[in-house]
Design a protein around this motif. Structure first.
Motif, PDB file in Angstrom:
ATOM      1  N   GLY A  23       0.790  -1.224   0.000  1.00 56.19           N
ATOM      2  CA  GLY A  23       0.000   0.000   0.000  1.00 56.19           C
ATOM      3  C   GLY A  23       0.822   1.273   0.000  1.00 56.19           C
ATOM      4  N   THR A  24       2.148   1.154  -0.045  1.00 56.45           N
ATOM      5  CA  THR A  24       3.010   2.333  -0.075  1.00 56.45           C
ATOM      6  C   THR A  24       4.173   2.102  -1.031  1.00 56.45           C
ATOM      7  N   ALA A  25       4.667   3.190  -1.597  1.00 57.55           N
ATOM      8  CA  ALA A  25       5.845   3.117  -2.456  1.00 57.55           C
ATOM      9  C   ALA A  25       6.546   4.466  -2.424  1.00 57.55           C
ATOM     10  N   ASP A  26       7.865   4.415  -2.356  1.00 59.42           N
ATOM     11  CA  ASP A  26       8.631   5.657  -2.424  1.00 59.42           C
ATOM     12  C   ASP A  26       8.489   6.258  -3.807  1.00 59.42           C
ATOM     13  N   PRO A  27       8.486   7.585  -3.900  1.00 64.69           N
ATOM     14  CA  PRO A  27       8.404   8.204  -5.228  1.00 64.69           C
ATOM     15  C   PRO A  27       9.678   7.922  -6.023  1.00 64.69           C
ATOM     16  N   VAL A  28       9.546   7.906  -7.335  1.00 62.42           N
ATOM     17  CA  VAL A  28      10.717   7.768  -8.191  1.00 62.42           C
ATOM     18  C   VAL A  28      11.320   9.162  -8.391  1.00 62.42           C
ATOM     19  N   GLY A  29      12.563   9.205  -8.836  1.00 57.92           N
ATOM     20  CA  GLY A  29      13.265  10.469  -8.927  1.00 57.92           C
ATOM     21  C   GLY A  29      13.113  11.202 -10.239  1.00 57.92           C
ATOM     22  N   TRP A  30      12.072  10.887 -10.998  1.00 61.68           N
ATOM     23  CA  TRP A  30      11.869  11.555 -12.279  1.00 61.68           C
ATOM     24  C   TRP A  30      10.379  11.569 -12.606  1.00 61.68           C
ATOM     25  N   PRO A  31       9.965  12.426 -13.531  1.00 60.60           N
ATOM     26  CA  PRO A  31       8.544  12.467 -13.904  1.00 60.60           C
ATOM     27  C   PRO A  31       8.147  11.214 -14.684  1.00 60.60           C
ATOM     28  N   ASP A  32       6.899  10.804 -14.518  1.00 59.01           N
ATOM     29  CA  ASP A  32       6.398   9.619 -15.220  1.00 59.01           C
ATOM     30  C   ASP A  32       6.035   9.892 -16.670  1.00 59.01           C
ATOM     31  N   ASP A  33       5.865  11.144 -17.026  1.00 57.19           N
ATOM     32  CA  ASP A  33       5.341  11.473 -18.353  1.00 57.19           C
ATOM     33  C   ASP A  33       6.385  12.130 -19.256  1.00 57.19           C
ATOM     34  N   ASP A  34       7.656  11.810 -19.049  1.00 58.02           N
ATOM     35  CA  ASP A  34       8.706  12.460 -19.828  1.00 58.02           C
ATOM     36  C   ASP A  34       9.155  11.643 -21.038  1.00 58.02           C
ATOM     37  N   HIS A  35       8.333  10.662 -21.441  1.00 57.52           N
ATOM     38  CA  HIS A  35       8.731   9.805 -22.556  1.00 57.52           C
ATOM     39  C   HIS A  35       7.528   9.015 -23.066  1.00 57.52           C
ATOM     40  N   ALA A  36       7.707   8.436 -24.244  1.00 56.07           N
ATOM     41  CA  ALA A  36       6.679   7.562 -24.803  1.00 56.07           C
ATOM     42  C   ALA A  36       6.665   6.244 -24.026  1.00 56.07           C
ATOM     43  N   PRO A  37       5.554   5.526 -24.044  1.00 53.96           N
ATOM     44  CA  PRO A  37       5.501   4.247 -23.330  1.00 53.96           C
ATOM     45  C   PRO A  37       6.617   3.293 -23.765  1.00 53.96           C
TER      46      PRO A  37
END
Length: 159
Positions: A62-76
């Motif tokens: 139910g928890t996760a540390d944030p990642v160090g970059w934006p999720d929407d900075d690239h194509a899938p």
């Protein structure tokens, strides 16, 4: 060998295949789409890191540390990040997943319902581990084919 150890053995083996299949490829090959769908080998590794994070941290605990970059900075299934960053992210997420498995009984219900799959398949930690074995093996096979298309190498990896 108990059930948890056996499940982890299979998951770790598939993770090792992912890394072995890509071993020795340079940044250009890792970031070049080979198939018409446009995904890159490095993007697939990042995807697998996110999958480890999502299933073991978000769904199970139910928890996760944030990642160090934006999720929407690239194509899938692509990534702008350097190989060393992506491989470190993947290895870190796998280690975190192993910690969750070590600390959690297999029949522990998931904290969060994963809408992608029926609850009967992934309603507890056991189902999540089985799902990740399946997902990692599927993507390891895709990476194996892509590696053959890149440089003709086949049969890479420990399995």
């Amino acid at each position: 060998m108990d059930e948890k150890s056996m499940l982890l053995m299979y998951l770790r083996a598939q993770r090792a295949v992912v890394l072995a299949v890509l071993d020795g490829l340079g940044e250009a090959a890792l970031k070049t789409p080979v198939l018409p769908s446009g995904w890159t080998p490095l993007g697939m590794v990042e995807h697998l890191g996110y999958a480890e994070r999502y299933w073991f941290q978000e769904v199970v605990t139910g928890t996760a540390d944030p990642v160090g970059w934006p999720d929407d900075d690239h194509a899938p299934l692509t990534t702008p990040r350097a190989p060393e960053v992506v491989f470190a992210f993947y290895r870190n997420q796998c280690a975190r997943s192993d910690e969750v498995v070590a600390a959690t009984p297999l029949d522990t219900p998931c904290h969060t319902r994963a809408p992608e799959l029926p609850e009967a398949e992934v309603g507890d930690l056991r189902g999540v581990v089985l799902h990740m074995i399946e997902e990692t093996a599927r993507h390891a096979g895709q990476l194996d084919v892509v590696r053959e298309l890149i440089d003709g190498r086949t049969g890479l990896g420990p399995r």
